[in-house]
Motif scaffolding. Structure first.
Motif, PDB file in Angstrom:
ATOM      1  N   UNK A 115       9.238   2.642   2.445  1.00  0.00           N
ATOM      2  CA  UNK A 115       9.957   3.781   1.974  1.00  0.00           C
ATOM      3  C   UNK A 115       9.743   4.874   2.160  1.00  0.00           C
ATOM      4  N   UNK A 116       9.739   6.539   3.131  1.00  0.00           N
ATOM      5  CA  UNK A 116       9.912   6.773   2.714  1.00  0.00           C
ATOM      6  C   UNK A 116      10.492   7.812   2.018  1.00  0.00           C
ATOM      7  N   UNK A 117       9.837   8.469   0.868  1.00  0.00           N
ATOM      8  CA  UNK A 117       9.802   9.680  -0.161  1.00  0.00           C
ATOM      9  C   UNK A 117       9.095  10.471   0.056  1.00  0.00           C
ATOM     10  N   UNK A 141       4.606   7.057   1.972  1.00  0.00           N
ATOM     11  CA  UNK A 141       5.353   5.931   2.804  1.00  0.00           C
ATOM     12  C   UNK A 141       4.903   4.984   1.399  1.00  0.00           C
ATOM     13  N   UNK A 142       5.566   4.044   1.163  1.00  0.00           N
ATOM     14  CA  UNK A 142       5.440   3.058   0.360  1.00  0.00           C
ATOM     15  C   UNK A 142       6.245   2.082   1.850  1.00  0.00           C
ATOM     16  N   UNK A 143       4.725   0.777   1.412  1.00  0.00           N
ATOM     17  CA  UNK A 143       4.726  -0.147   2.495  1.00  0.00           C
ATOM     18  C   UNK A 143       3.998  -1.671   2.227  1.00  0.00           C
ATOM     19  N   UNK A 144       5.439  -2.283   2.141  1.00  0.00           N
ATOM     20  CA  UNK A 144       5.397  -3.609   1.176  1.00  0.00           C
ATOM     21  C   UNK A 144       5.506  -4.206   2.407  1.00  0.00           C
ATOM     22  N   UNK A 200      -5.364   2.598   8.164  1.00  0.00           N
ATOM     23  CA  UNK A 200      -4.992   0.473   7.450  1.00  0.00           C
ATOM     24  C   UNK A 200      -5.460  -0.114   7.870  1.00  0.00           C
ATOM     25  N   UNK A 201      -6.616  -0.793   7.443  1.00  0.00           N
ATOM     26  CA  UNK A 201      -6.084  -2.403   8.492  1.00  0.00           C
ATOM     27  C   UNK A 201      -5.246  -3.420   7.506  1.00  0.00           C
ATOM     28  N   UNK A 241       0.455  -1.190  -0.005  1.00  0.00           N
ATOM     29  CA  UNK A 241       0.081   0.304   0.266  1.00  0.00           C
ATOM     30  C   UNK A 241       0.465   1.214   0.123  1.00  0.00           C
ATOM     31  N   UNK A 242       0.761   2.154  -0.327  1.00  0.00           N
ATOM     32  CA  UNK A 242       1.176   3.358  -0.874  1.00  0.00           C
ATOM     33  C   UNK A 242       0.377   4.756  -0.642  1.00  0.00           C
ATOM     34  N   UNK A 243       0.787   4.957   0.904  1.00  0.00           N
ATOM     35  CA  UNK A 243       0.315   6.400   1.514  1.00  0.00           C
ATOM     36  C   UNK A 243       1.073   7.476   0.829  1.00  0.00           C
TER      37      UNK A 243
END
Length: 122
Positions: free
Chosen positions: A69-71, A81-84, A118-119, A18-20
């Motif tokens: 990863x924060x960018x 915020x890329x969340x893998x 985020x769930x 998910x990317x925030x």
């Protein structure tokens, strides 16, 4: 004043990505360090990741290193915020924050977004 608005949250399954996004408006975004925090039900708000104004320095919570990863794109006044490989225990409200310098402490950030859910289902 800086206003922050998060987007991109939702319901995903364990292992998904998910990317925030967090869009800033108001005073010069590019001069602020930006961070992500999260707060699970019944728990304190905890640090996730931060990036300084130039993008040359980043710091992550140990629990997310290698997966998140924060960018930032200063031209778009946006931090991501890329969340893998998300885990169920990472279900929380995620907050974007801005402050004068990079820090893992929430006390160093004076501006906060409203948060986004985020769930992660198992």
């Amino acid at each position: 004043q800086v206003q922050l608005v998060e987007s991109g949250g939702g319901l995903v399954q364990a292992g998904d990505s998910l990317r925030l996004s967090c869009v800033a408006s108001g005073r010069s975004f590019s001069y602020y360090a930006m961070a992500w925090f999260r707060q699970a039900p019944g728990k304190e708000r905890e640090f996730v990741a931060a990036r300084n104004w130039s993008g040359g320095s980043t710091v992550y919570a140990d629990s997310v290193k290698g997966r998140f990863t924060i960018s930032r794109d200063n031209a778009k006044n946006t931090v991501y915020l890329q969340m893998n490989s998300l885990k169920p225990e990472e279900t929380a409200v995620y907050y974007c924050a801005a402050g004068p310098s990079i820090s893992t402490s929430r006390d160093q950030y004076g501006y906060w977004g409203q948060g986004i859910q985020v769930t992660v289902s198992s």
